[in-house]
Design a protein around this motif. Structure first.
Motif, PDB file in Angstrom:
ATOM      1  N   ASP A   1     -98.113  18.082 -21.545  1.00  0.00           N
ATOM      2  CA  ASP A   1     -99.031  18.508 -22.931  1.00  0.00           C
ATOM      3  C   ASP A   1     -98.100  19.241 -23.966  1.00  0.00           C
ATOM      4  O   ASP A   1     -98.671  19.258 -24.986  1.00  0.00           O
ATOM      5  N   LEU A   2     -96.816  19.762 -23.551  1.00  0.00           N
ATOM      6  CA  LEU A   2     -96.088  20.732 -24.396  1.00  0.00           C
ATOM      7  C   LEU A   2     -95.095  19.401 -25.275  1.00  0.00           C
ATOM      8  O   LEU A   2     -94.212  19.910 -25.828  1.00  0.00           O
ATOM      9  N   LYS A   3     -95.410  18.327 -24.769  1.00  0.00           N
ATOM     10  CA  LYS A   3     -94.345  17.416 -25.367  1.00  0.00           C
ATOM     11  C   LYS A   3     -92.845  17.819 -25.251  1.00  0.00           C
ATOM     12  O   LYS A   3     -92.153  17.404 -26.334  1.00  0.00           O
ATOM     13  N   MET A   4     -92.535  17.825 -23.753  1.00  0.00           N
ATOM     14  CA  MET A   4     -90.749  18.232 -23.376  1.00  0.00           C
ATOM     15  C   MET A   4     -89.936  17.502 -23.238  1.00  0.00           C
ATOM     16  O   MET A   4     -90.774  16.106 -23.073  1.00  0.00           O
ATOM     17  N   PRO A   5     -88.968  17.106 -24.752  1.00  0.00           N
ATOM     18  CA  PRO A   5     -88.062  15.998 -24.590  1.00  0.00           C
ATOM     19  C   PRO A   5     -87.999  15.471 -23.909  1.00  0.00           C
ATOM     20  O   PRO A   5     -87.196  14.321 -23.064  1.00  0.00           O
ATOM     21  N   TYR A   6     -87.083  16.666 -22.208  1.00  0.00           N
ATOM     22  CA  TYR A   6     -86.786  16.330 -21.365  1.00  0.00           C
ATOM     23  C   TYR A   6     -87.485  18.012 -19.915  1.00  0.00           C
ATOM     24  O   TYR A   6     -87.424  18.417 -20.122  1.00  0.00           O
ATOM     25  N   LEU A   7     -87.457  16.872 -18.786  1.00  0.00           N
ATOM     26  CA  LEU A   7     -87.510  17.549 -17.494  1.00  0.00           C
ATOM     27  C   LEU A   7     -87.092  16.866 -16.267  1.00  0.00           C
ATOM     28  O   LEU A   7     -87.812  15.835 -16.204  1.00  0.00           O
ATOM     29  N   ILE A   8     -86.342  17.834 -16.126  1.00  0.00           N
ATOM     30  CA  ILE A   8     -85.130  16.988 -14.665  1.00  0.00           C
ATOM     31  C   ILE A   8     -86.106  17.224 -13.853  1.00  0.00           C
ATOM     32  O   ILE A   8     -85.965  18.943 -13.295  1.00  0.00           O
ATOM     33  N   TRP A   9     -86.107  16.495 -12.852  1.00  0.00           N
ATOM     34  CA  TRP A   9     -86.006  17.046 -11.148  1.00  0.00           C
ATOM     35  C   TRP A   9     -85.011  16.933 -10.702  1.00  0.00           C
ATOM     36  O   TRP A   9     -84.037  15.783 -10.364  1.00  0.00           O
ATOM     37  N   PHE A  10     -84.699  18.228 -10.093  1.00  0.00           N
ATOM     38  CA  PHE A  10     -84.050  18.735  -8.965  1.00  0.00           C
ATOM     39  C   PHE A  10     -84.742  17.752  -7.552  1.00  0.00           C
ATOM     40  O   PHE A  10     -85.877  17.830  -7.120  1.00  0.00           O
ATOM     41  N   ASP A  11     -83.611  16.572  -7.202  1.00  0.00           N
ATOM     42  CA  ASP A  11     -84.362  15.529  -6.543  1.00  0.00           C
ATOM     43  C   ASP A  11     -83.255  15.507  -5.600  1.00  0.00           C
ATOM     44  O   ASP A  11     -82.795  14.949  -4.617  1.00  0.00           O
ATOM     45  N   GLY A  12     -83.112  16.973  -4.553  1.00  0.00           N
ATOM     46  CA  GLY A  12     -81.966  16.892  -3.732  1.00  0.00           C
ATOM     47  C   GLY A  12     -82.638  17.955  -2.585  1.00  0.00           C
ATOM     48  O   GLY A  12     -83.705  19.272  -2.095  1.00  0.00           O
ATOM     49  N   ASP A  13     -82.571  17.487  -1.056  1.00  0.00           N
ATOM     50  CA  ASP A  13     -82.968  18.032   0.030  1.00  0.00           C
ATOM     51  C   ASP A  13     -81.558  19.328   0.297  1.00  0.00           C
ATOM     52  O   ASP A  13     -80.412  19.201  -0.244  1.00  0.00           O
ATOM     53  N   GLY A  14     -82.441  20.959   0.929  1.00  0.00           N
ATOM     54  CA  GLY A  14     -81.403  21.332   0.811  1.00  0.00           C
ATOM     55  C   GLY A  14     -81.925  23.261   0.846  1.00  0.00           C
ATOM     56  O   GLY A  14     -83.169  22.885  -0.084  1.00  0.00           O
ATOM     57  N   LEU A  15     -81.774  23.613   1.549  1.00  0.00           N
ATOM     58  CA  LEU A  15     -82.724  24.938   1.544  1.00  0.00           C
ATOM     59  C   LEU A  15     -82.394  25.832   0.762  1.00  0.00           C
ATOM     60  O   LEU A  15     -81.571  26.003   0.403  1.00  0.00           O
ATOM     61  N   PRO A  16     -83.474  25.836   0.349  1.00  0.00           N
ATOM     62  CA  PRO A  16     -84.626  25.817   0.385  1.00  0.00           C
ATOM     63  C   PRO A  16     -85.358  24.661   0.132  1.00  0.00           C
ATOM     64  O   PRO A  16     -86.507  24.058  -0.122  1.00  0.00           O
ATOM     65  N   SER A  17     -84.837  23.631  -0.749  1.00  0.00           N
ATOM     66  CA  SER A  17     -85.330  22.282  -1.562  1.00  0.00           C
ATOM     67  C   SER A  17     -85.740  21.261  -1.377  1.00  0.00           C
ATOM     68  O   SER A  17     -85.076  21.147   0.122  1.00  0.00           O
ATOM     69  N   LEU A  18     -86.593  20.827  -1.012  1.00  0.00           N
ATOM     70  CA  LEU A  18     -87.347  19.536  -0.747  1.00  0.00           C
ATOM     71  C   LEU A  18     -86.890  18.094  -1.722  1.00  0.00           C
ATOM     72  O   LEU A  18     -88.197  18.308  -2.607  1.00  0.00           O
ATOM     73  N   ALA A  19     -86.578  17.153  -1.167  1.00  0.00           N
ATOM     74  CA  ALA A  19     -86.369  15.814  -2.265  1.00  0.00           C
ATOM     75  C   ALA A  19     -87.726  15.416  -2.176  1.00  0.00           C
ATOM     76  O   ALA A  19     -88.410  15.108  -1.722  1.00  0.00           O
ATOM     77  N   LEU A  20     -87.563  14.146  -3.141  1.00  0.00           N
ATOM     78  CA  LEU A  20     -88.718  12.821  -2.890  1.00  0.00           C
ATOM     79  C   LEU A  20     -89.165  12.669  -2.341  1.00  0.00           C
ATOM     80  O   LEU A  20     -89.819  11.772  -2.440  1.00  0.00           O
ATOM     81  N   HIS A  21     -87.809  12.336  -1.459  1.00  0.00           N
ATOM     82  CA  HIS A  21     -87.952  11.413  -0.566  1.00  0.00           C
ATOM     83  C   HIS A  21     -87.221  11.709   0.852  1.00  0.00           C
ATOM     84  O   HIS A  21     -85.901  12.778   0.352  1.00  0.00           O
ATOM     85  N   ASP A  22     -87.326  10.565   1.534  1.00  0.00           N
ATOM     86  CA  ASP A  22     -86.982  11.294   2.857  1.00  0.00           C
ATOM     87  C   ASP A  22     -85.260  10.930   2.852  1.00  0.00           C
ATOM     88  O   ASP A  22     -84.653   9.666   2.226  1.00  0.00           O
ATOM     89  N   ASN A  23     -84.346  11.076   4.245  1.00  0.00           N
ATOM     90  CA  ASN A  23     -83.109   9.928   4.214  1.00  0.00           C
ATOM     91  C   ASN A  23     -83.327   8.493   4.353  1.00  0.00           C
ATOM     92  O   ASN A  23     -82.440   7.741   3.927  1.00  0.00           O
ATOM     93  N   SER A  24     -84.771   8.277   4.521  1.00  0.00           N
ATOM     94  CA  SER A  24     -84.457   6.748   4.461  1.00  0.00           C
ATOM     95  C   SER A  24     -84.916   5.997   3.148  1.00  0.00           C
ATOM     96  O   SER A  24     -84.546   5.074   3.653  1.00  0.00           O
ATOM     97  N   GLY A  25     -84.860   7.284   1.864  1.00  0.00           N
ATOM     98  CA  GLY A  25     -85.331   6.034   1.159  1.00  0.00           C
ATOM     99  C   GLY A  25     -86.544   6.372   0.469  1.00  0.00           C
ATOM    100  O   GLY A  25     -87.161   5.622  -0.364  1.00  0.00           O
TER     101      GLY A  25
END
Length: 83
Positions: free
Chosen positions: A42-66
């Motif tokens: 909506d705000l037309k951001m040119p970049y919105l990078i998603w951190f995609d790593g597992d580790g306390l406390p973050s959770l990735a967009l995928h499991d260990n099998s991909g």
């Protein structure tokens, strides 16, 4: 949404385009993904990078099998329908 307010404040205060070089989440909620990505879209951001790593406390967009988790499917679907 707090994210939208923060981005609007930064844009107004700096008079510059706001980007996000690391966005992520601590749970698997697909709603959080779509809400954050919608704000960036909506705000037309040119970049919105998603951190995609597992580790306390973050959770990735995928499991260990991909395999995409519910939040990963939301990310994929958002990209497919908006870009």
């Amino acid at each position: 949404l707090v994210f939208r307010g923060a981005l609007n404040f930064l844009s107004t205060a700096t008079n510059k385009t706001v980007i996000s070089n690391e966005t992520g989440q601590y749970n698997l909620s697909p709603i959080i993904v779509t809400d954050l990505m919608q704000v960036g879209y909506d705000l037309k951001m040119p970049y919105l990078i998603w951190f995609d790593g597992d580790g306390l406390p973050s959770l990735a967009l995928h499991d260990n099998s991909g395999n995409l988790r519910p939040n990963g499917l939301a990310f994929k679907n958002f990209i497919a329908t908006h870009y």
